[in-house]
Motif scaffolding. Structure first.
Motif, PDB file in Angstrom:
ATOM      1  N   ASP A 141      87.141  53.377  43.958  1.00 17.17           N
ATOM      2  CA  ASP A 141      86.606  53.330  42.596  1.00 17.17           C
ATOM      3  C   ASP A 141      86.807  54.652  41.857  1.00 17.17           C
ATOM      4  O   ASP A 141      86.983  54.660  40.630  1.00 17.17           O
ATOM      5  CB  ASP A 141      85.110  52.988  42.630  1.00 17.17           C
ATOM      6  N   TYR A 142      86.758  55.766  42.583  1.00 19.00           N
ATOM      7  CA  TYR A 142      86.905  57.073  41.944  1.00 19.00           C
ATOM      8  C   TYR A 142      88.322  57.638  42.088  1.00 19.00           C
ATOM      9  O   TYR A 142      88.556  58.811  41.797  1.00 19.00           O
ATOM     10  CB  TYR A 142      85.880  58.052  42.522  1.00 19.00           C
TER      11      TYR A 142
ATOM     12  N   GLU B  52      76.348  58.052  44.772  1.00 21.31           N
ATOM     13  CA  GLU B  52      76.532  58.034  43.325  1.00 21.31           C
ATOM     14  C   GLU B  52      75.218  58.447  42.670  1.00 21.31           C
ATOM     15  O   GLU B  52      74.158  57.945  43.041  1.00 21.31           O
ATOM     16  CB  GLU B  52      76.931  56.644  42.843  1.00 21.31           C
TER      17      GLU B  52
ATOM     18  N   ARG C  46      82.641  59.024  36.794  1.00 26.14           N
ATOM     19  CA  ARG C  46      83.003  57.808  36.066  1.00 26.14           C
ATOM     20  C   ARG C  46      82.294  57.830  34.722  1.00 26.14           C
ATOM     21  O   ARG C  46      81.086  58.003  34.647  1.00 26.14           O
ATOM     22  CB  ARG C  46      82.597  56.558  36.859  1.00 26.14           C
TER      23      ARG C  46
ATOM     24  N   GLU D 206      85.237  54.186  33.817  1.00 28.72           N
ATOM     25  CA  GLU D 206      86.541  54.620  34.278  1.00 28.72           C
ATOM     26  C   GLU D 206      86.440  55.965  34.979  1.00 28.72           C
ATOM     27  O   GLU D 206      85.732  56.865  34.519  1.00 28.72           O
ATOM     28  CB  GLU D 206      87.512  54.742  33.094  1.00 28.72           C
ATOM     29  N   ALA D 207      87.172  56.092  36.102  1.00 27.33           N
ATOM     30  CA  ALA D 207      87.186  57.359  36.830  1.00 27.33           C
ATOM     31  C   ALA D 207      87.987  58.388  36.050  1.00 27.33           C
ATOM     32  O   ALA D 207      89.065  58.091  35.519  1.00 27.33           O
ATOM     33  CB  ALA D 207      87.794  57.157  38.211  1.00 27.33           C
TER      34      ALA D 207
END
Length: 611
Positions: free
Chosen positions: A224-225, A329, A360, A364-365
């Motif tokens: 995700d990142y 996170e 994020r 969006e990363a």
């Protein structure tokens, strides 16, 4: 009004203003209050410090430790996983089970801690059901507040009011004295939220995991990142200029765009991951885990000039290191001091012992050198480092909120195998409290010692679990109640209430007390509200010639009814960002519910206790 009373009321007003503008920490304000009372001669030293000898302060501290034991043994997280499995795709079922579960856990744990644990659960469920988290976040916070009305030990105001009853020569509340009212209000809250959720569309500011309900793993977070391919393992060879220097002195981020996020070091014949901080001194044979995403230097030339040797970094590296290094996170709370500052400005790694490896924004990363990027409200930071430091980060609720701990946390829970013992300690504490033979504070201390005996919690974690600012706040506000009594302030306020509602009967007086408590609670904490209002309520009952119990109970309930604004209670503040709420959302939903709580309480309290 005499001069001493005018001074006390002025000091109270100053304290409320300081609480409201958040320029000083609440515990600092409380300590300043103690100093002011002693130096002005309003109270003697022993009177000003009376809060330190109050049994309820010990009881509240012990309950923080009990709650931490339930977290360290994985009990709280397992409850969240069970909730996801049972609720399935049904939003209605999830809302009902969520509020019931949070209220049940909050009856024995800190409501703030319970809400923090369940925020990731709500985010996961919302992603699975493809709905906005805003439809469930406010029910979560309301359930956390209602949990304070479930048992005597559920929230400090209950214990403060009970202590004031005993100080006045009456019996204190029983363990379940408030429970019948709490159950009714919980059912009312569930019914209310089943309708009010349609007013809470909110915005999904967190871009929940597209895979839905499963808790994220290290692999998910890396994807995700966009961390894949960014990390390098570099061993320090003899002759390296890194040897003997601190990370801050080397300035690797500024010079090379390289961010050291971990260090493997030989200990007892094996390499282990050690915490990274700005003052960490590098040694020969250390293996550096470096994020090179923002670097434009040639890796081969960099290693040659700095005497470093590249080592293999497999895709499963972080999962294999899960016992030593953690990820989480985190999100900044609305009034966080970090908003608008860069990671470099705040010295994030030196301050918290963790490295930020991803941000994020708007789902969006981000790419580039993260340390120079000003942080914004709604940003989600991925931190990496020692699990112990991540646990400590969970106590920084005035700055940020730990949103998501990956699934690997269950494998490294310090005492996951001791979960049955933790539940036994909790059940034993409740049983001892119900007997009325053992003081509540002693029962809680016995449970704490047993948790230590069964290794559910260690001494360091126990001390760290205690929220010292809350205890100091209670200790600092107690002299106000004493000063108001000694200077005639309580009598003045009671006479004012009698002039307004004394001739209309005790039930109207309950309404006045509830409104006064709820209003004061908009500006100061519910604990401070209870400290101030409990002696006033008991004195009002005496003047009317009725039982003090309904009056004391209405104060306890009103102190927990902090539904009206996002700053009325920490649990409301916690869900403000994840729920995508605005200030007006709490006013729109919270004010009508507070009125309903008042009506039900004013009807039930006299019926249960009688005047």
């Amino acid at each position: 009004m005499n001069r001493e009373l005018l001074w006390v009321l002025s000091l109270l007003l100053i304290a409320i203003l300081l609480f409201s503008n958040n320029k000083l920490r609440m515990d600092v304000v409380a300590l300043l209050v103690i100093i002011a009372f002693v130096l002005s001669g309003t109270l003697t030293l022993s009177d000003a410090l009376v809060g330190f000898s109050d049994p309820n302060v010990i009881l509240i501290a012990a309950l923080f430790v009990i709650g931490e034991g339930l977290v360290r043994t994985g009990v709280a997280y397992q409850v969240g996983e069970w909730l996801i499995r049972v609720a399935g795709n049904s939003e209605i079922k999830m809302l009902v089970l969520l509020m019931l579960t949070v209220a049940a856990l909050g009856a024995f744990m800190s409501s703030t801690g319970v809400v923090a644990i369940f925020i990731p659960v709500v985010l996961s469920v919302s992603a699975k059901m493809k709905t906005s988290p805003g439809r469930l976040m406010m029910p979560l916070s309301f359930a956390g507040l209602i949990s304070g009305m479930m048992t005597l030990v559920a929230t400090p105001p209950n214990m403060v009011v009970s202590s004031e009853l005993m100080r006045d020569g009456n019996h204190g509340f029983g363990f379940f004295s408030v429970t019948p009212i709490g159950i009714v209000l919980l059912l009312l809250g569930i019914a209310y939220m089943l309708v009010a959720r349609f007013w809470l569309s909110g915005v999904d500011p967190l871009a929940a995991n597209k895979e839905g309900w499963k808790r994220k793993t290290f692999r998910d977070l890396i994807r995700d990142y966009k961390l894949t391919g960014r990390a390098r393992r570099l061993a320090i060879l003899p002759g390296s200029p890194f040897i003997g220097h601190r990370l801050d002195d080397l300035r690797l981020r500024q010079r090379y765009g390289a961010n050291v996020v971990g260090i493997e070091r030989w200990r007892k014949f094996r390499r282990v991951m050690v915490s990274v901080a700005g003052n960490t001194e590098l040694r020969l044979n250390d293996v550096l885990l470096i994020d090179m995403s923002a670097s434009e230097v040639d890796l081969r030339e960099f290693c040659a000039s700095q005497r470093l040797e590249p080592m293999v970094l497999r895709g499963e590296y972080f999962s294999e290191q899960a016992r030593d290094v953690g990820m989480a996170e985190v999100s900044l709370i609305p009034d966080s001091e970090l908003i608008g500052k860069t990671l470099y400005d705040v010295g994030f790694r030196s301050r918290y012992g963790l490295s930020v490896v991803g941000i994020r924004r708007n789902g969006e990363a981000m790419d580039g050198l993260l340390a120079d990027e000003p942080l914004q409200l709604g940003d989600i930071l991925l931190v990496i480092g020692d699990w112990r430091m991540i646990r400590q980060l969970q106590s920084q609720k005035h700055v940020m909120l730990v949103l998501n701990l990956p699934a690997e946390v269950d494998d490294v829970a310090p005492a996951v195998s001791q979960a049955p013992h933790a539940l036994f300690c909790l059940a034993l504490m409740v049983a001892m409290m119900l007997t009325d033979e053992i003081p509540n504070a002693i029962a809680a201390l016995i449970a704490c010692l047993l948790m230590g005996k069964f290794r559910c919690i260690d001494m360091e974690s126990a001390y760290r679990a205690i929220h010292w600012p809350s205890l100091i706040l209670i200790v600092g506000m107690m002299p106000f109640a004493l000063a108001l009594q000694q200077t005639g302030g309580v009598t003045l306020i009671v006479n004012g209430l009698m002039d307004i509602a004394g001739g209309a009967g005790p039930q109207v007086m309950l309404v006045c007390l509830f409104v006064l408590c709820a209003t004061i609670g908009l500006f100061i904490s519910n604990t401070a509200t209870a400290v101030l209002m409990a002696p006033i309520a008991i004195a009002a009952a005496k003047q009317m010639g009725v039982s003090p119990y309904p009056f004391a109970m209405i104060v306890a309930i009103a102190a927990s009814a902090a539904f009206m604004t996002p700053v009325s209670s920490p649990v409301n503040t916690l869900v403000l960002g994840p729920g995508g709420y605005r200030f007006g959302d709490f006013v729109k939903v919270g004010v009508p519910f507070t009125v309903l709580v008042m009506i039900v309480s004013v009807i039930m309290v006299p019926w249960l206790y009688g005047f």
